[in-house]
Design a protein around this motif. Structure first.
Motif, PDB file in Angstrom:
ATOM      1  N   GLY A  76      26.169  36.125  23.942  1.00 63.71           N
ATOM      2  CA  GLY A  76      25.038  36.715  24.651  1.00 63.71           C
ATOM      3  C   GLY A  76      25.408  37.588  25.831  1.00 63.71           C
ATOM      4  N   SER A  77      26.706  37.745  26.084  1.00 59.07           N
ATOM      5  CA  SER A  77      27.108  38.498  27.284  1.00 59.07           C
ATOM      6  C   SER A  77      27.516  39.926  26.935  1.00 59.07           C
ATOM      7  CB  SER A  77      28.289  37.804  27.946  1.00 59.07           C
ATOM      8  OG  SER A  77      29.421  37.897  27.112  1.00 59.07           O
ATOM      9  N   THR A 132      42.782  36.268  13.121  1.00 58.46           N
ATOM     10  CA  THR A 132      43.984  37.043  13.432  1.00 58.46           C
ATOM     11  C   THR A 132      44.536  37.701  12.167  1.00 58.46           C
ATOM     12  OG1 THR A 132      44.452  35.175  14.883  1.00 58.46           O
ATOM     13  CG2 THR A 132      46.104  36.932  14.800  1.00 58.46           C
ATOM     14  N   ASN A 133      44.728  39.012  12.215  1.00 57.01           N
ATOM     15  CA  ASN A 133      45.321  39.785  11.119  1.00 57.01           C
ATOM     16  C   ASN A 133      44.547  39.713   9.799  1.00 57.01           C
ATOM     17  OD1 ASN A 133      47.253  40.709  12.833  1.00 57.01           O
ATOM     18  ND2 ASN A 133      48.829  39.249  12.175  1.00 57.01           N
ATOM     19  N   LYS A 134      43.269  39.395   9.869  1.00 60.75           N
ATOM     20  CA  LYS A 134      42.414  39.520   8.679  1.00 60.75           C
ATOM     21  C   LYS A 134      42.123  41.004   8.472  1.00 60.75           C
ATOM     22  CE  LYS A 134      40.205  35.461   7.187  1.00 60.75           C
ATOM     23  NZ  LYS A 134      40.922  34.468   7.887  1.00 60.75           N
ATOM     24  N   PRO A 135      42.007  41.454   7.193  1.00 53.45           N
ATOM     25  CA  PRO A 135      41.707  42.869   6.973  1.00 53.45           C
ATOM     26  C   PRO A 135      40.358  43.261   7.586  1.00 53.45           C
ATOM     27  CG  PRO A 135      41.646  41.640   4.910  1.00 53.45           C
ATOM     28  CD  PRO A 135      42.188  40.723   5.942  1.00 53.45           C
ATOM     29  N   ALA A 136      40.247  44.526   7.948  1.00 53.31           N
ATOM     30  CA  ALA A 136      39.083  45.016   8.687  1.00 53.31           C
ATOM     31  C   ALA A 136      37.765  44.721   7.968  1.00 53.31           C
ATOM     32  CB  ALA A 136      39.227  46.520   8.932  1.00 53.31           C
ATOM     33  N   TYR A 137      37.761  44.880   6.634  1.00 55.23           N
ATOM     34  CA  TYR A 137      36.473  44.692   5.947  1.00 55.23           C
ATOM     35  C   TYR A 137      35.996  43.248   6.024  1.00 55.23           C
ATOM     36  CZ  TYR A 137      38.567  42.639   1.711  1.00 55.23           C
ATOM     37  OH  TYR A 137      39.219  41.822   0.825  1.00 55.23           O
ATOM     38  N   MET A 138      36.950  42.294   6.068  1.00 57.79           N
ATOM     39  CA  MET A 138      36.558  40.884   6.192  1.00 57.79           C
ATOM     40  C   MET A 138      36.033  40.594   7.590  1.00 57.79           C
ATOM     41  SD  MET A 138      39.323  38.495   4.300  1.00 57.79           S
ATOM     42  CE  MET A 138      39.806  38.770   2.615  1.00 57.79           C
ATOM     43  N   VAL A 139      36.701  41.175   8.589  1.00 59.40           N
ATOM     44  CA  VAL A 139      36.269  40.960   9.970  1.00 59.40           C
ATOM     45  C   VAL A 139      34.833  41.444  10.129  1.00 59.40           C
ATOM     46  CG1 VAL A 139      36.669  41.631  12.373  1.00 59.40           C
ATOM     47  CG2 VAL A 139      38.610  41.107  10.896  1.00 59.40           C
ATOM     48  N   ASN A 140      34.531  42.597   9.541  1.00 63.46           N
ATOM     49  CA  ASN A 140      33.170  43.123   9.610  1.00 63.46           C
ATOM     50  C   ASN A 140      32.188  42.188   8.910  1.00 63.46           C
ATOM     51  OD1 ASN A 140      30.955  44.741   7.941  1.00 63.46           O
ATOM     52  ND2 ASN A 140      31.268  45.776   9.901  1.00 63.46           N
ATOM     53  N   GLN A 141      32.604  41.685   7.749  1.00 64.12           N
ATOM     54  CA  GLN A 141      31.702  40.810   6.995  1.00 64.12           C
ATOM     55  C   GLN A 141      31.430  39.503   7.742  1.00 64.12           C
ATOM     56  OE1 GLN A 141      33.443  40.462   3.076  1.00 64.12           O
ATOM     57  NE2 GLN A 141      33.017  42.590   2.575  1.00 64.12           N
ATOM     58  N   MET A 142      32.349  39.129   8.658  1.00 62.58           N
ATOM     59  CA  MET A 142      32.131  37.896   9.423  1.00 62.58           C
ATOM     60  C   MET A 142      31.203  38.119  10.609  1.00 62.58           C
ATOM     61  SD  MET A 142      35.993  36.406   9.231  1.00 62.58           S
ATOM     62  CE  MET A 142      35.706  34.739   9.805  1.00 62.58           C
ATOM     63  N   GLY A 143      30.899  39.388  10.912  1.00 64.43           N
ATOM     64  CA  GLY A 143      29.903  39.625  11.957  1.00 64.43           C
ATOM     65  C   GLY A 143      30.366  40.440  13.149  1.00 64.43           C
ATOM     66  N   ILE A 144      31.490  41.152  13.006  1.00 62.15           N
ATOM     67  CA  ILE A 144      31.932  42.023  14.090  1.00 62.15           C
ATOM     68  C   ILE A 144      31.786  43.475  13.639  1.00 62.15           C
ATOM     69  CG2 ILE A 144      33.847  42.718  15.575  1.00 62.15           C
ATOM     70  CD1 ILE A 144      34.992  39.965  15.357  1.00 62.15           C
ATOM     71  N   SER A 153      27.010  39.953  15.120  1.00 62.81           N
ATOM     72  CA  SER A 153      26.815  39.084  16.275  1.00 62.81           C
ATOM     73  C   SER A 153      27.658  39.573  17.444  1.00 62.81           C
ATOM     74  CB  SER A 153      27.103  37.616  15.933  1.00 62.81           C
ATOM     75  OG  SER A 153      28.201  37.496  15.072  1.00 62.81           O
ATOM     76  N   LEU A 154      28.740  40.318  17.125  1.00 63.84           N
ATOM     77  CA  LEU A 154      29.514  40.956  18.191  1.00 63.84           C
ATOM     78  C   LEU A 154      29.617  42.448  17.911  1.00 63.84           C
ATOM     79  CD1 LEU A 154      31.394  40.792  20.717  1.00 63.84           C
ATOM     80  CD2 LEU A 154      33.292  40.518  19.112  1.00 63.84           C
ATOM     81  N   LEU A 155      29.205  43.238  18.904  1.00 63.55           N
ATOM     82  CA  LEU A 155      29.308  44.684  18.776  1.00 63.55           C
ATOM     83  C   LEU A 155      30.411  45.161  19.715  1.00 63.55           C
ATOM     84  CD1 LEU A 155      28.152  47.401  17.711  1.00 63.55           C
ATOM     85  CD2 LEU A 155      26.609  47.394  19.669  1.00 63.55           C
ATOM     86  N   GLY A 198      19.877  40.159  21.850  1.00 60.86           N
ATOM     87  CA  GLY A 198      20.669  39.017  21.405  1.00 60.86           C
ATOM     88  C   GLY A 198      22.056  39.335  20.880  1.00 60.86           C
ATOM     89  N   THR A 199      22.473  40.601  20.929  1.00 62.95           N
ATOM     90  CA  THR A 199      23.800  40.952  20.425  1.00 62.95           C
ATOM     91  C   THR A 199      24.826  40.887  21.559  1.00 62.95           C
ATOM     92  OG1 THR A 199      22.709  42.475  18.907  1.00 62.95           O
ATOM     93  CG2 THR A 199      25.100  42.656  19.099  1.00 62.95           C
TER      94      THR A 199
END
Lengths: 299, 241
Positions: free
Chosen positions: B33-34, B72-84, B160-162, B190-191
């Motif tokens: 929330g910050s 850590t070191n997950k490919p970019a598309y997975m990181v995005n799919q997790m909410g970043i 959830s994180l921008l 809320g982001t």
């Protein structure tokens, strides 16, 4: 040249051009994304014809089903080539991938010689009899096969444009062609999209090979070399990276080849030279091709 | 702050570009929330930090934990799919895609038609001008419009994180103020936001907590109210004595 001859040549040129266009699209799509000239592309064209041949002679499939299976098989081979040969080199210098592409081409050709045999095989068995009939329109005599080929070519070109411009994966293909990392930031598995692009281009090359073999019904392991090279020239001529350019380049090249020989039959022996003269001219005067954009260097 | 309140935790992150040691043990905590900001000069490692979290750059050592999961070191598309989601430096609009298609690229992994429609309305509320430009190609937009599109595109994945990399860079002063306003609005909805900026004043006034980066190290961290009054920060980054 009489009007009848001209019309006859027009149909031939359209068909040959369409076949070049189908192959050229695969070159241009892969280049658009990876900046790689996939030299193995012409050999997928050849593999496609053998798949159709064995589909009918070995697996005893009806001709149309054998063709469908062969096109799907070509797509699978294109996908596999990317996975095995190019994907491990994604982060390597481009020259490594280029050399690998030549290696893949040699591999496929030698593989075909060993497994299918070097002696040309007749493709006549694969062509159903109704396609061999000849229609007479006024003075024109045209094989049903020509209409069949043109219809399939047109259908495939429309289908391709629909996939690229109207579907989600097509949108990702266009996005990835300008910016791979940013496409990945959108949650797109870029390797899947690249693999799909190879499969799509290879399916078209396979289809082109099969129609080619129906028109010139002999298949042999090196049959993909010259059409592949000419389609590559068509892609450069149209502006490599541009799909519409590859289509246009293919048709222009095919038509020019047929018409030049038609108008000046004494030059028939130089038929293959024209394509290369066009390549030299385009590289000298307009290296970006007729529809190509100036490439901006990515920082 | 308790551990459960953390959305993102970066611990002792080391990144190399060849022989260059770009990040020398960075640790960042982003509470849910910050708005957290990283400020610093060119080459301090701000963009590298975001790119490593996003999965575009590999970490040599250290750990990145998001929502309790090690990314850590997950490919970019997975990181995005997790909410970043990320608004990359230089905006990186797809020039050959229409504005609408750019937005749909942001929503690539979503299938909830209703939700996508609602979020489209939301970004049009934030940036009414985008609605008028929907069928234009990305390349034809002005710099300010491209920045609006880049932010909207990132929001279309409902992150959830921008993460935003220099969103105010190269914009006219009036637009800069608008961008910082929008960041506050998005956060109020809320982001959680991780903001990288060279415009230290704007960033510190917008964010709740700030880190100061210098050549791959964090040299200072504090609530932004404190950083705004810190003599060193004032002198080096705010241009006031």
């Amino acid at each position: 040249m009489s009007a009848r001859m001209f019309m006859q040549n027009l149909f031939n040129g359209l068909t040959l051009g369409g076949l070049y266009a189908l192959i050229a699209i695969g070159y241009t799509m892969v280049y658009g994304i990876l900046r790689l000239i996939n030299f193995a592309h012409g050999d997928v064209f050849m593999i496609g014809t053998y798949l159709a041949f064995y589909g009918v002679t070995l697996m005893l499939l009806p001709w149309w089903l054998a063709i469908v299976v062969a096109i799907i098989g070509s797509a699978a081979i294109g996908f596999l080539i990317d996975r095995v040969a190019y994907k491990p080199l994604r982060e390597s210098p481009r020259i490594s991938a280029l050399i690998t592409a030549i290696g893949v081409s040699f591999f496929l050709e030698s593989f075909a010689v060993v497994v299918f045999g070097g002696i040309p095989k007749s493709f006549l068995k694969i062509i159903p009899n109704f396609l061999k009939k000849i229609v007479t329109i006024g003075e024109l005599r045209i094989q049903v096969l020509t209409f069949f080929a043109l219809a399939i070519i047109a259908g495939l070109l429309v289908l391709l444009l629909w996939i690229v411009y109207r579907t989600k994966i097509g949108m990702a293909m266009r996005a990835i062609s300008t910016d791979i990392p940013t496409t990945a930031l959108m949650g797109v598995n870029t390797d899947t999209v690249i693999g799909f692009t190879f499969a799509l281009g290879s399916a078209l090359a396979g289809a082109s090979g099969i129609i080619w073999a129906m028109r010139y019904p002999q298949i042999f392991p090196y049959m993909g070399f010259m059409p592949g090279l000419k389609a590559f020239i068509a892609a450069v001529f149209g502006g490599i990276g541009s799909i519409q350019g590859a289509m246009l380049g293919g048709f222009i090249l095919g038509m020019a080849e047929i018409m030049i020989v038609g108008f000046l039959p004494q030059l028939a022996g130089y038929r293959d030279v024209f394509a290369f003269i066009i390549l030299i001219l385009i590289l000298s005067f307009k290296p970006t091709g007729i529809m190509g954009k100036k490439l901006t260097v990515k920082v | 702050m308790s551990h459960e309140d953390l959305l993102l935790e970066v611990a002792d992150l080391h990144v190399y570009y060849g022989a260059i040691h770009a990040l020398k043990g960075i640790s960042i905590r982003v509470p849910k929330g910050s708005i957290v900001t990283l400020i610093g000069a060119n080459g301090a490692g701000k963009t590298t930090t975001l790119s490593t979290i996003a999965g575009l750059v590999k970490a040599r050592s250290g750990k990145i934990v998001f929502n309790g999961q090690d990314i850590t070191n997950k490919p970019a598309y997975m990181v995005n799919q997790m909410g970043i989601a990320m608004v990359p430096e230089g905006r990186r609009i797809f020039p050959n895609l229409t504005v609408y298609e750019n937005l749909m690229m942001g929503a690539y992994n979503r299938n909830d038609k209703e939700g996508i429609k609602n979020d489209l309305e939301w970004v049009f509320e934030l940036f009414p001008r985008l609605r008028e430009r929907l069928t234009q190609l990305g390349a034809t937009l002005s710099g300010g419009e491209q920045q609006m599109l880049a932010i909207s595109r990132a929001l279309m994945s409902r992150p959830s994180l921008l993460m935003m990399d220099e969103p105010s860079l190269g914009l006219a002063p009036l637009l800069v103020a608008e961008v910082f306003d929008v960041i506050k609005k998005i956060n109020a909805e809320g982001t959680t936001i991780l903001l990288v900026e060279q415009n230290a004043m704007g960033a510190l006034k917008t964010a709740h907590y700030g880190y100061v980066l210098e050549t791959g190290n964090i040299v200072m961290e504090a609530p932004t109210t404190e950083l705004l009054n810190n003599e060193q920060v004032k002198k080096a980054y705010l241009g006031v004595a």
